[in-house]
Design a protein around this motif. Structure first.
Motif, PDB file in Angstrom:
ATOM      1  N   GLU A  71       0.843  -1.195   0.000  1.00 60.86           N
ATOM      2  CA  GLU A  71       0.000   0.000   0.000  1.00 60.86           C
ATOM      3  C   GLU A  71       0.883   1.251   0.000  1.00 60.86           C
ATOM      4  N   CYS A  72       0.585   2.158  -0.910  1.00 60.69           N
ATOM      5  CA  CYS A  72       1.381   3.382  -1.016  1.00 60.69           C
ATOM      6  C   CYS A  72       0.470   4.585  -0.850  1.00 60.69           C
ATOM      7  N   VAL A  73       1.016   5.628  -0.252  1.00 56.69           N
ATOM      8  CA  VAL A  73       0.292   6.891  -0.133  1.00 56.69           C
ATOM      9  C   VAL A  73       0.818   7.820  -1.216  1.00 56.69           C
ATOM     10  N   GLY A  74      -0.077   8.516  -1.870  1.00 52.88           N
ATOM     11  CA  GLY A  74       0.352   9.434  -2.923  1.00 52.88           C
ATOM     12  C   GLY A  74       0.448  10.854  -2.414  1.00 52.88           C
ATOM     13  N   LEU A  75       1.379  11.599  -2.990  1.00 53.10           N
ATOM     14  CA  LEU A  75       1.371  13.058  -2.837  1.00 53.10           C
ATOM     15  C   LEU A  75       1.415  13.566  -4.265  1.00 53.10           C
ATOM     16  N   ASN A  76       0.307  14.124  -4.703  1.00 55.29           N
ATOM     17  CA  ASN A  76       0.187  14.384  -6.122  1.00 55.29           C
ATOM     18  C   ASN A  76      -0.107  15.850  -6.381  1.00 55.29           C
ATOM     19  N   LYS A  77       0.644  16.387  -7.321  1.00 53.07           N
ATOM     20  CA  LYS A  77       0.531  17.817  -7.624  1.00 53.07           C
ATOM     21  C   LYS A  77       0.526  17.961  -9.146  1.00 53.07           C
ATOM     22  N   VAL A  78      -0.433  18.682  -9.670  1.00 48.85           N
ATOM     23  CA  VAL A  78      -0.474  18.903 -11.121  1.00 48.85           C
ATOM     24  C   VAL A  78      -0.755  20.379 -11.385  1.00 48.85           C
ATOM     25  N   GLN A  79       0.234  21.183 -11.079  1.00 45.02           N
ATOM     26  CA  GLN A  79       0.084  22.630 -11.251  1.00 45.02           C
ATOM     27  C   GLN A  79       1.041  23.161 -12.309  1.00 45.02           C
ATOM     28  N   GLY A  80       1.718  22.252 -12.975  1.00 44.76           N
ATOM     29  CA  GLY A  80       2.692  22.693 -13.965  1.00 44.76           C
ATOM     30  C   GLY A  80       3.986  23.166 -13.337  1.00 44.76           C
ATOM     31  N   ARG A  81       4.125  22.975 -12.030  1.00 45.99           N
ATOM     32  CA  ARG A  81       5.330  23.415 -11.330  1.00 45.99           C
ATOM     33  C   ARG A  81       5.881  22.256 -10.504  1.00 45.99           C
ATOM     34  N   PRO A  82       7.179  22.273 -10.282  1.00 46.53           N
ATOM     35  CA  PRO A  82       7.770  21.204  -9.471  1.00 46.53           C
ATOM     36  C   PRO A  82       7.323  21.296  -8.012  1.00 46.53           C
ATOM     37  N   PHE A  83       7.593  20.229  -7.289  1.00 42.70           N
ATOM     38  CA  PHE A  83       7.308  20.245  -5.856  1.00 42.70           C
ATOM     39  C   PHE A  83       8.180  21.269  -5.152  1.00 42.70           C
ATOM     40  N   LEU A  84       7.616  21.878  -4.100  1.00 46.35           N
ATOM     41  CA  LEU A  84       8.448  22.607  -3.160  1.00 46.35           C
ATOM     42  C   LEU A  84       8.946  21.597  -2.138  1.00 46.35           C
ATOM     43  N   VAL A  85      10.103  21.856  -1.585  1.00 44.68           N
ATOM     44  CA  VAL A  85      10.631  20.968  -0.549  1.00 44.68           C
ATOM     45  C   VAL A  85       9.638  20.914   0.623  1.00 44.68           C
ATOM     46  N   SER A  86       9.073  22.073   0.928  1.00 46.29           N
ATOM     47  CA  SER A  86       8.168  22.148   2.092  1.00 46.29           C
ATOM     48  C   SER A  86       6.923  21.288   1.892  1.00 46.29           C
ATOM     49  N   GLU A  87       6.482  21.154   0.658  1.00 46.25           N
ATOM     50  CA  GLU A  87       5.285  20.333   0.414  1.00 46.25           C
ATOM     51  C   GLU A  87       5.552  18.868   0.748  1.00 46.25           C
ATOM     52  N   ILE A  88       6.740  18.403   0.381  1.00 47.44           N
ATOM     53  CA  ILE A  88       7.103  17.011   0.678  1.00 47.44           C
ATOM     54  C   ILE A  88       7.275  16.861   2.198  1.00 47.44           C
ATOM     55  N   GLU A  89       7.952  17.855   2.765  1.00 45.13           N
ATOM     56  CA  GLU A  89       8.241  17.816   4.196  1.00 45.13           C
ATOM     57  C   GLU A  89       6.947  17.753   5.013  1.00 45.13           C
ATOM     58  N   GLU A  90       5.999  18.591   4.632  1.00 46.34           N
ATOM     59  CA  GLU A  90       4.719  18.592   5.345  1.00 46.34           C
ATOM     60  C   GLU A  90       4.053  17.230   5.284  1.00 46.34           C
ATOM     61  N   LYS A  91       4.107  16.621   4.089  1.00 50.76           N
ATOM     62  CA  LYS A  91       3.458  15.323   3.931  1.00 50.76           C
ATOM     63  C   LYS A  91       4.163  14.271   4.798  1.00 50.76           C
ATOM     64  N   ILE A  92       5.480  14.356   4.862  1.00 53.05           N
ATOM     65  CA  ILE A  92       6.230  13.421   5.704  1.00 53.05           C
ATOM     66  C   ILE A  92       5.796  13.599   7.159  1.00 53.05           C
ATOM     67  N   HIS A  93       5.729  14.841   7.582  1.00 54.44           N
ATOM     68  CA  HIS A  93       5.313  15.124   8.968  1.00 54.44           C
ATOM     69  C   HIS A  93       3.906  14.617   9.235  1.00 54.44           C
ATOM     70  N   GLN A  94       3.041  14.834   8.260  1.00 56.65           N
ATOM     71  CA  GLN A  94       1.655  14.399   8.412  1.00 56.65           C
ATOM     72  C   GLN A  94       1.589  12.878   8.568  1.00 56.65           C
ATOM     73  N   LEU A  95       2.335  12.164   7.715  1.00 59.83           N
ATOM     74  CA  LEU A  95       2.285  10.706   7.758  1.00 59.83           C
ATOM     75  C   LEU A  95       2.889  10.157   9.048  1.00 59.83           C
ATOM     76  N   LEU A  96       3.922  10.855   9.538  1.00 63.63           N
ATOM     77  CA  LEU A  96       4.590  10.364  10.747  1.00 63.63           C
ATOM     78  C   LEU A  96       4.018  11.031  11.990  1.00 63.63           C
ATOM     79  N   GLN A  97       2.949  11.781  11.780  1.00 61.98           N
ATOM     80  CA  GLN A  97       2.220  12.449  12.862  1.00 61.98           C
ATOM     81  C   GLN A  97       3.154  13.229  13.774  1.00 61.98           C
ATOM     82  N   VAL A  98       4.015  14.032  13.121  1.00 64.30           N
ATOM     83  CA  VAL A  98       4.931  14.854  13.897  1.00 64.30           C
ATOM     84  C   VAL A  98       4.186  16.116  14.320  1.00 64.30           C
TER      85      VAL A  98
END
Lengths: 350, 626
Positions: free
Chosen positions: B599-626
């Motif tokens: 089972e995989c969790v997605g973080l998906n963005k389709v805005q024509g722009r690359p990910f920000l580091v903070s967007e990935i970081e937030e998702k990591i924090h969210q998943l690890l309930q930091v």
């Protein structure tokens, strides 16, 4: 390879071991037979021949030739042939196509191969019908042609392969007929020897779905009234008694009878080498029954080939600046050097 | 100066001026597409690279060549991230924004950090330009920019004054404004002027007046910095810790083109690059078109289909056939790709992905062609799919794409994207003699009882690449199903199944020789972030930050999407959770879940722009309930 050391080839040497699967009576058989004859007569080793085709009845052709062959996808054979010829100018590359393959789905590629003057030989089998999909009208079918997909008659104006080839600036344009064996052989030979794109339309009878569509050009009783053989430097004369000719009236061709106040000097003299394709274009627009339909070479001019120009650019570039070395290529932009001592900045923090 | 971590965190004061040291800075130049912002940005990144910082850049330009002047659609931007340590992305938040007109301010201000430096050309804030940008009041005067350190500079006026005695038209004078502002930003960040001065002198060697004007504009901007009351500070970003060696700056498209030329030489073959112009892949064609003397042949085909047709034709003849395009072009090439699958001929398809579907957003990046590359054809159609992780990596991976194509007689997809294509980073220039040769063998003799069998395979299931012109090996290939070994046309049911499975197994066999999937971080743990393509940089940066916070997280980058490394499933199962960030709605996630039942969790963005580091970081924090 000097010609003297070439093995003598016969048409049989060009036959592959595969069973030919065209319908009995198909005009393709004749074209295949003449092609083998022509190939054997050119003094070129067998391994130098490549036949490339698209999709359709005619496009099965490469499987029946014991040469290199590539049965590709619908309409795109000229593109594969272009890439091959650019990579391998030493090969004699034939493209076998049909009216659907070459003028409908692949019309675009035909135009561009011809205008680029890639040194490939394109033979378009024109039977004015889709055969392999079992009988629908094609882009060359005449107005009113009744087929499975046009039960009330085709309402689409046909295009003429020769007219298209001339418009695309082809350097060699010819027409011949499947059962006119000698003319077919001679036309294919001339195409083979032409340096540059050669385009040959072959009137080809589809026994099953469009039988007799070119009968007026093959029936012994009437064909001499309906076919005009083009010969370089000769006046346009036709007819059983060779008593008719084509004269230009303003910008329009007209059929005239010789004798009654009209002499041979009044007729159009055929010039396949004319710099401008204007007269060839006029000839390409002559249709039965108003006119006899010309066969033979409409146009044969010289122009540098695509692959020669391309490969010459490579040679010239090397001549001018030397063969490129990767070392200099990598360093063609601003470069900087990190010395051993400098490589000790801080670690990341945040 | 060799900075230490200690020095970096403390601002150092000098008597004359205030200098603060920063580990990293993000600057963005924004202006009208006629304002020369791409040039200013490129010069700034060159200067920073030559100075010794690590850099990562992101140009952002409109699809329209020249939208109406002053309009929002016409804004062109260039972002540079430069640092004293390894960086992986062009940066999330902008520290200093240059806005040459109201439209540039409006479209870019949201990315400027609070307290960030905002340099504007106040001369461009006229009633009409304010109107074009949709401002009802002048933001320079209405207090709406209070959050930022506003530096309003009458750039047009100052630049004109600096060049007043030169014999140039007003238009020519105004065209130097980008160098004026560049000079100012150079002052602000203590950048060396030399690389840019050198560039100006070379570029305008034949036009001394324009050369002088640009030099003077650059220097005038630099000197102006000294007088700025709003900015009594300069910033210093020390050199980065970079492995010793020779470097240059390179974009993904440049690296791809250089890799192709290199592959041609390593294989001892002519590279035939066939392409139809399409954003954002055209630069590869442009670059290669200049490389005739490296034995490179380019064909600008009449359409996308012709481009791949010619590439496959060239491969049939024994050259390296390559085609480059973007998603819409891949759609058109599908049938020809399948022919190469069936005939088993090498061809490399470069897909510089852009936002879709259909024409989509041509200049904006996306990763939504992965499933198309893998499955977007009729029938069972196995192809190799590779994806570079960074601009510089395009070089090595395109060479790998060529190697696999010729070694396994198969089409290979190379999945770049608009972000990789146009972003730049330092590239350690490789030593040519250390690059491995690409070995290719063409048969010259029959392979079975005096006959040639074009589909007789080796132990890897690869068929021989026999070239037209070879006596005695005449054979026919094509898109019809072939009899095993002989290659003759066959409609036999069991033969078809055998051939379908054989072609699939041949591609699967590549997994035997590719590197296993490795992870950055703990070998087991709470979370694995797995990715492919250009998202790598943002993910590594985010994961490293999370690791420094003590989180049990690792990341892994799939460069081989088909076949995948053999240990992929095993790696996925070593972590409690798996996160798959992608610039699509879940292509890799679908593949991983389907293949490995993890089972995989997605973080998906389709805005024509690359990910920000903070967007990935937030998702990591969210998943690890930091």
């Amino acid at each position: 390879m000097p010609a003297a050391t070439l093995p003598t080839l016969t048409p049989k040497d060009f036959a592959s071991d595969q069973d030919v699967r065209w319908c009995p009576g198909c005009g393709d058989y004749s074209i295949l037979a003449q092609m083998k004859k022509v190939c054997a007569s050119l003094g070129i080793p067998r391994e130098k021949f490549v036949f490339i085709s698209g999709i359709g009845c005619s496009s099965r052709f490469p499987y029946y030739m014991n040469t290199y062959g590539f049965h590709t996808i619908h309409g795109r054979a000229p593109t594969f042939a272009t890439g091959l010829k650019v990579a391998r100018p030493d090969l004699l590359v034939w493209v076998i196509t049909g009216d659907g393959d070459g003028l409908s789905i692949g019309g675009n590629h035909l135009l561009h191969a011809l205008r680029r003057n890639v040194d490939i030989k394109i033979v378009l089998f024109n039977n004015e019908i889709y055969g392999l999909t079992k009988g629908q009208y094609s882009p060359t079918s005449r107005l009113g042609t009744r087929t499975k997909s046009s039960p009330l008659g085709s309402i689409e104006n046909p295009i003429r392969p020769i007219t298209i080839a001339l418009a695309a600036e082809a350097t060699f344009v010819a027409r011949t007929i499947d059962v006119d064996v000698n003319h077919l052989t001679e036309t294919l030979r001339r195409a083979a020897f032409h340096k540059g794109s050669a385009f040959v339309e072959v009137y080809q009878n589809c026994k099953v779905f469009n039988d007799g569509v070119f009968e007026y050009t093959t029936d012994k009783e009437v064909k001499s009234e309906n076919v005009l053989y083009l010969e370089q430097g000769k006046p346009l004369i036709f007819g059983k008694n060779r008593d008719k000719g084509i004269r230009l009236n303003g910008l329009e061709p007209e059929v005239v009878e010789l004798g009654k106040g009209v002499s041979v000097d009044d007729l159009i003299i055929h010039d396949e080498k004319a710099a401008e394709p204007t007269l060839a274009f006029v000839l390409s627009r002559m249709y039965h029954p108003q006119f006899p339909e010309p066969v033979g070479v409409f146009r044969a001019i010289e122009r540098p080939t695509f692959e020669d120009l391309l490969n010459r650019q490579v040679e010239d570039a090397i001549k001018a600046k030397g063969r490129g070395k990767l070392e200099e290529l990598f360093q063609s932009e601003d470069i900087w050097v990190v010395e051993e001592a400098e490589a000790n900045g801080p670690a990341a923090l945040d | 100066m060799s900075a230490t971590a200690e020095a970096m965190t403390k601002a150092s004061l000098s008597k004359q001026r205030h200098i603060e040291e920063r580990p990293e800075v993000v600057v963005r130049f924004a202006g009208d597409s006629g304002d020369g912002m791409q040039l200013a940005g490129t010069q700034f990144s060159n200067a920073s690279a030559v100075f010794g910082n690590d850099i990562s850049t992101l140009p952002d330009f409109p699809a329209e060549i020249r939208a109406p002047a002053g309009s929002l659609a016409g804004v062109s931007g260039y972002q540079i991230h430069f640092s004293s340590y390894d960086i992986y992305t062009p940066g999330d938040r902008v520290n200093a924004l240059v806005a040459m007109n109201p439209a540039a301010l409006k479209t870019n201000i949201k990315d400027l950090e609070e307290g960030g430096i905002l340099i504007v050309n106040s001369d461009a804030f006229t009633t009409s330009d304010l109107q074009k940008a949709g401002y009802k009041t002048n933001p320079l005067e209405d207090g709406s920019l209070k959050k930022y350190r506003l530096v309003a500079v009458p750039i047009t006026k100052l630049n004109r004054e600096a060049l007043s005695d030169l014999k140039l038209s007003p238009r020519e004078v105004d065209r130097c404004r980008n160098f004026f502002v560049l000079g100012l930003v150079y002052w602000l960040y203590e950048r060396p002027l030399e690389p840019t001065l050198r560039w100006i002198k070379e570029k305008f060697a034949r036009n001394p007046a324009v050369m002088e004007a640009n030099i003077r504009a650059l220097k005038a901007g630099y000197s102006y910095g000294e007088t700025l009351e709003e900015l009594p500070v300069q910033y210093r970003v020390p050199k980065a810790k970079i492995a010793p060696g020779r470097y240059r700056k390179i974009t993904g498209n440049e690296a791809t083109a250089l890799g192709l030329v290199t592959a041609g030489q390593l294989a001892g073959k002519t590279l035939v690059y066939c392409s139809y112009p399409i954003t954002p892949a055209s630069d590869i064609l442009h670059t290669l078109a200049e490389m005739r003397r490296y034995g490179v042949v380019t064909i600008q085909a009449e359409d996308e289909i012709a481009a791949i047709g010619a590439a496959i034709g060239a491969s049939f003849g024994g050259a390296l056939g390559v085609t480059g395009t973007s998603g819409p072009g891949v759609c058109l090439k599908s049938e020809a790709i399948n022919l190469a699958v069936m005939a088993e001929l090498p061809v490399v398809i470069i897909d510089v992905q852009r936002a879709g579907p259909s024409t989509g957003m041509p200049t904006k990046t996306e990763q939504a062609d992965l499933l198309q590359a893998l499955f977007g054809r009729n029938g069972e159609s196995p192809v190799v799919v590779l994806a570079p992780a960074s601009p510089a990596e395009c070089f090595t991976l395109i060479i790998e794409a060529i190697r696999l194509a010729v070694s396994y007689m198969t089409p290979v997809f190379f999945m770049s994207d608009g972000y990789l294509a146009n972003s730049a980073e330092p590239w350690p220039i490789p030593k040519v003699e250390e690059l491995p040769k690409i070995e290719i063998k063409h048969p010259t003799e029959p392979n079975e009882d005096g006959q040639f069998m074009p589909y007789k395979r080796d132990h890897r299931l690869v068929r021989p690449w026999a070239l037209p012109g070879t006596p005695g090996l005449e054979h026919r290939i094509g898109g019809l199903e072939k009899e095993d070994v002989t290659g003759n046309v066959s409609y036999d049911p069991l033969n078809h199944e055998h051939m379908v499975r054989t072609r699939a197994q041949k591609v699967a066999n590549i997994a035997d020789e590719i590197p296993p999937l490795s992870v950055l971080g703990p070998e087991t743990g709470d979370l694995l972030v797995i990715s492919w393509g250009s998202t790598y940089g943002a993910i590594v940066a985010a994961v490293e930050r999370a690791q420094r916070k003590g989180l049990s997280v690792a990341c892994a980058q799939l460069r081989y999407l088909n076949p995948m490394p053999k240990n992929t499933g095993e790696v996925l199962r070593r972590y409690k959770r798996v996160l798959v960030p992608e610039l699509n709605l879940g292509h890799l996630r679908l593949l991983l879940q389907g293949r490995y039942l993890v089972e995989c969790v997605g973080l998906n963005k389709v805005q024509g722009r690359p990910f920000l580091v903070s967007e990935i970081e937030e998702k990591i924090h969210q998943l690890l309930q930091v």
